[in-house]
Design a protein around this motif. Sequence first.
Motif, PDB file in Angstrom:
ATOM      1  N   ARG A 143       6.789  49.493 119.381  1.00 36.62           N
ATOM      2  CA  ARG A 143       5.378  49.438 118.985  1.00 36.62           C
ATOM      3  C   ARG A 143       4.915  50.776 118.406  1.00 36.62           C
ATOM      4  O   ARG A 143       4.106  50.817 117.465  1.00 36.62           O
ATOM      5  N   TYR A 144       5.447  51.867 118.960  1.00 36.69           N
ATOM      6  CA  TYR A 144       5.095  53.190 118.442  1.00 36.69           C
ATOM      7  C   TYR A 144       5.529  53.335 116.982  1.00 36.69           C
ATOM      8  O   TYR A 144       4.757  53.787 116.122  1.00 36.69           O
ATOM      9  N   VAL A 145       6.764  52.952 116.695  1.00 39.06           N
ATOM     10  CA  VAL A 145       7.260  53.067 115.321  1.00 39.06           C
ATOM     11  C   VAL A 145       6.489  52.135 114.399  1.00 39.06           C
ATOM     12  O   VAL A 145       6.131  52.516 113.271  1.00 39.06           O
ATOM     13  N   ALA A 146       6.202  50.900 114.858  1.00 38.75           N
ATOM     14  CA  ALA A 146       5.506  49.929 114.022  1.00 38.75           C
ATOM     15  C   ALA A 146       4.091  50.380 113.674  1.00 38.75           C
ATOM     16  O   ALA A 146       3.610  50.121 112.561  1.00 38.75           O
ATOM     17  N   ILE A 147       3.425  51.064 114.592  1.00 39.82           N
ATOM     18  CA  ILE A 147       2.028  51.462 114.368  1.00 39.82           C
ATOM     19  C   ILE A 147       1.925  52.852 113.754  1.00 39.82           C
ATOM     20  O   ILE A 147       1.122  53.079 112.834  1.00 39.82           O
ATOM     21  N   CYS A 148       2.732  53.786 114.220  1.00 40.15           N
ATOM     22  CA  CYS A 148       2.615  55.180 113.765  1.00 40.15           C
ATOM     23  C   CYS A 148       3.440  55.483 112.520  1.00 40.15           C
ATOM     24  O   CYS A 148       3.107  56.402 111.766  1.00 40.15           O
ATOM     25  N   ASN A 149       4.539  54.723 112.317  1.00 42.60           N
ATOM     26  CA  ASN A 149       5.382  54.932 111.133  1.00 42.60           C
ATOM     27  C   ASN A 149       5.738  53.589 110.496  1.00 42.60           C
ATOM     28  O   ASN A 149       6.925  53.226 110.420  1.00 42.60           O
ATOM     29  N   PRO A 150       4.752  52.822 110.063  1.00 46.85           N
ATOM     30  CA  PRO A 150       5.024  51.465 109.568  1.00 46.85           C
ATOM     31  C   PRO A 150       5.934  51.423 108.343  1.00 46.85           C
ATOM     32  O   PRO A 150       6.715  50.480 108.185  1.00 46.85           O
ATOM     33  N   LEU A 151       5.856  52.429 107.476  1.00 43.66           N
ATOM     34  CA  LEU A 151       6.671  52.434 106.265  1.00 43.66           C
ATOM     35  C   LEU A 151       8.151  52.668 106.570  1.00 43.66           C
ATOM     36  O   LEU A 151       9.021  52.277 105.792  1.00 43.66           O
ATOM     37  N   ARG A 152       8.436  53.295 107.676  1.00 47.24           N
ATOM     38  CA  ARG A 152       9.824  53.583 108.049  1.00 47.24           C
ATOM     39  C   ARG A 152      10.363  52.604 109.092  1.00 47.24           C
ATOM     40  O   ARG A 152      11.494  52.752 109.562  1.00 47.24           O
ATOM     41  N   TYR A 153       9.562  51.615 109.467  1.00 48.71           N
ATOM     42  CA  TYR A 153       9.924  50.734 110.581  1.00 48.71           C
ATOM     43  C   TYR A 153      11.265  50.037 110.346  1.00 48.71           C
ATOM     44  O   TYR A 153      12.148  50.058 111.210  1.00 48.71           O
ATOM     45  N   THR A 154      11.441  49.419 109.187  1.00 45.00           N
ATOM     46  CA  THR A 154      12.669  48.659 108.933  1.00 45.00           C
ATOM     47  C   THR A 154      13.889  49.558 108.833  1.00 45.00           C
ATOM     48  O   THR A 154      15.004  49.129 109.149  1.00 45.00           O
ATOM     49  N   SER A 155      13.698  50.801 108.413  1.00 47.05           N
ATOM     50  CA  SER A 155      14.834  51.716 108.302  1.00 47.05           C
ATOM     51  C   SER A 155      15.170  52.379 109.638  1.00 47.05           C
ATOM     52  O   SER A 155      16.301  52.815 109.849  1.00 47.05           O
ATOM     53  N   VAL A 156      14.191  52.442 110.544  1.00 50.18           N
ATOM     54  CA  VAL A 156      14.420  53.044 111.864  1.00 50.18           C
ATOM     55  C   VAL A 156      14.945  52.011 112.852  1.00 50.18           C
ATOM     56  O   VAL A 156      15.975  52.217 113.511  1.00 50.18           O
ATOM     57  N   ILE A 157      14.262  50.875 112.973  1.00 51.55           N
ATOM     58  CA  ILE A 157      14.642  49.841 113.942  1.00 51.55           C
ATOM     59  C   ILE A 157      15.584  48.858 113.259  1.00 51.55           C
ATOM     60  O   ILE A 157      15.226  47.699 112.987  1.00 51.55           O
ATOM     61  N   THR A 158      16.781  49.300 112.942  1.00 47.85           N
ATOM     62  CA  THR A 158      17.781  48.425 112.350  1.00 47.85           C
ATOM     63  C   THR A 158      18.454  47.584 113.440  1.00 47.85           C
ATOM     64  O   THR A 158      18.253  47.799 114.638  1.00 47.85           O
ATOM     65  N   ARG A 159      19.268  46.631 112.999  1.00 50.20           N
ATOM     66  CA  ARG A 159      19.957  45.777 113.968  1.00 50.20           C
ATOM     67  C   ARG A 159      20.877  46.603 114.864  1.00 50.20           C
ATOM     68  O   ARG A 159      20.976  46.365 116.068  1.00 50.20           O
ATOM     69  N   ARG A 160      21.544  47.571 114.270  1.00 44.38           N
ATOM     70  CA  ARG A 160      22.442  48.424 115.047  1.00 44.38           C
ATOM     71  C   ARG A 160      21.655  49.219 116.087  1.00 44.38           C
ATOM     72  O   ARG A 160      22.087  49.356 117.240  1.00 44.38           O
ATOM     73  N   VAL A 161      20.502  49.740 115.696  1.00 44.56           N
ATOM     74  CA  VAL A 161      19.665  50.497 116.627  1.00 44.56           C
ATOM     75  C   VAL A 161      19.173  49.587 117.757  1.00 44.56           C
ATOM     76  O   VAL A 161      19.127  50.009 118.923  1.00 44.56           O
ATOM     77  N   GLN A 162      18.819  48.362 117.432  1.00 45.67           N
ATOM     78  CA  GLN A 162      18.365  47.426 118.461  1.00 45.67           C
ATOM     79  C   GLN A 162      19.453  47.215 119.517  1.00 45.67           C
ATOM     80  O   GLN A 162      19.181  47.241 120.728  1.00 45.67           O
ATOM     81  N   LEU A 163      20.681  47.002 119.067  1.00 42.73           N
ATOM     82  CA  LEU A 163      21.783  46.775 120.002  1.00 42.73           C
ATOM     83  C   LEU A 163      22.068  48.017 120.835  1.00 42.73           C
ATOM     84  O   LEU A 163      22.348  47.921 122.038  1.00 42.73           O
ATOM     85  N   VAL A 164      21.983  49.192 120.198  1.00 47.37           N
ATOM     86  CA  VAL A 164      22.205  50.441 120.931  1.00 47.37           C
ATOM     87  C   VAL A 164      21.129  50.636 121.998  1.00 47.37           C
ATOM     88  O   VAL A 164      21.419  51.062 123.131  1.00 47.37           O
ATOM     89  N   LEU A 165      19.884  50.341 121.657  1.00 46.49           N
ATOM     90  CA  LEU A 165      18.785  50.501 122.614  1.00 46.49           C
ATOM     91  C   LEU A 165      18.946  49.562 123.811  1.00 46.49           C
ATOM     92  O   LEU A 165      18.737  49.964 124.966  1.00 46.49           O
ATOM     93  N   ILE A 166      19.321  48.308 123.551  1.00 44.95           N
ATOM     94  CA  ILE A 166      19.523  47.356 124.644  1.00 44.95           C
ATOM     95  C   ILE A 166      20.697  47.789 125.520  1.00 44.95           C
ATOM     96  O   ILE A 166      20.623  47.748 126.758  1.00 44.95           O
ATOM     97  N   ALA A 167      21.782  48.228 124.882  1.00 46.43           N
ATOM     98  CA  ALA A 167      22.922  48.731 125.655  1.00 46.43           C
ATOM     99  C   ALA A 167      22.519  49.955 126.472  1.00 46.43           C
ATOM    100  O   ALA A 167      22.972  50.140 127.616  1.00 46.43           O
ATOM    101  N   GLY A 168      21.648  50.782 125.912  1.00 47.28           N
ATOM    102  CA  GLY A 168      21.159  51.949 126.640  1.00 47.28           C
ATOM    103  C   GLY A 168      20.352  51.566 127.864  1.00 47.28           C
ATOM    104  O   GLY A 168      20.456  52.223 128.913  1.00 47.28           O
ATOM    105  N   ALA A 169      19.536  50.497 127.755  1.00 48.74           N
ATOM    106  CA  ALA A 169      18.757  50.040 128.907  1.00 48.74           C
ATOM    107  C   ALA A 169      19.664  49.578 130.040  1.00 48.74           C
ATOM    108  O   ALA A 169      19.444  49.916 131.209  1.00 48.74           O
ATOM    109  N   TRP A 170      20.724  48.837 129.693  1.00 43.49           N
ATOM    110  CA  TRP A 170      21.657  48.373 130.716  1.00 43.49           C
ATOM    111  C   TRP A 170      22.446  49.540 131.312  1.00 43.49           C
ATOM    112  O   TRP A 170      22.696  49.581 132.520  1.00 43.49           O
ATOM    113  N   SER A 171      22.833  50.488 130.470  1.00 43.34           N
ATOM    114  CA  SER A 171      23.589  51.648 130.964  1.00 43.34           C
ATOM    115  C   SER A 171      22.722  52.524 131.865  1.00 43.34           C
ATOM    116  O   SER A 171      23.183  53.024 132.894  1.00 43.34           O
ATOM    117  N   PHE A 172      21.471  52.702 131.470  1.00 44.20           N
ATOM    118  CA  PHE A 172      20.550  53.505 132.278  1.00 44.20           C
ATOM    119  C   PHE A 172      20.362  52.884 133.657  1.00 44.20           C
ATOM    120  O   PHE A 172      20.356  53.584 134.684  1.00 44.20           O
TER     121      PHE A 172
END
Length: 344
Positions: A143-172
Amino acid sequence: MELLPFHVSPESSRDSWRSSSNSTRGSGAVPFFVIQGLSSLGDKQMILFVVLLLGYIIILGGNSTIIFVTLTDPKLNSPMYFFLSNLSFVDMVYTTTTIPKMLSSFLSDVTTISVPGCFLQMFFFIHLGVTARGILTIMAFDRYVAICNPLRYTSVITRRVQLVLIAGAWSFSTFCTLLAMIMALRQPYCGPNVVRHAWCDSASVRQLACADTSVDNFVSLASALVGLLSTGVLILTSYVLIGVSMSRMGVAQRLKAFRTCAAHLTVVTISYSSASFVYISYRVGNLSSEVRIIVAVAYAVLTPFLDPIIYSLRNKELRDSISRTLTRFRSAAVSTTKDIDIVS
């Protein structure tokens, strides 16, 4: 996840131990644990049974619906819905680790669980609780990226980043859970074997160990604080930055931004408020153990129960997707009925 232990003395646990074997300390490892639950409530247990059963059905149905529509509706292909479907999956498994066993306990006089089963339940309950908070943290970042950096949202929250973030939640969550669990497994348990809780809560089981648990208590509390405070601070930081960004927007943009994160903010508020309430209830000396258990059960069930309701009410895209899915099912059912009538 564990917050703080109930104030139960070893003497009271010893008096309530009803196992027919290994009935004294030092006589060997206990073969199983007895889950005390809410057996002292008598006939009132059936009211709780009905309430808990209905709540569990809604949890499974609501979260399954969210997972299904996010996987099948191409209009829900944004990262937010990917994270939401993962949260729904965690909520379903999280409640399944405890609720079925609790429901069975309402229908039997004595509820037992094997020692390995007890520690498995304990591990998954804590692990999934921390994982859910990790995913809520990821959603706050989204939500932070979508609201504060909307123009960069698609380049920041890529599919690879999504998977890394979810894996990070499970690892944490594994990092926050594993050490305390290993220490608990290494402790000797030779009686009493009555767990004064509705499930194998780590603090309640740790009180049954036949050795000094002061180090275990410290590690367990530190792990819980890391899991709660680190995710809470990151979520709070995200919303502070979102608030600063919204203050520079016009009224229309501000309202749109608020609607974007309203559901997530509501879920986070309920989750951390209920955790705080459980913490307070543990520290109130004049509350009975039954009341504390009921509070703990409500805490464990409340957020998974409310998540699909809140997101469905607050999110028009999700509501529309659910409506389209139900319409397709109705159309398919009508077509099937007509085909059967023609064949008949």
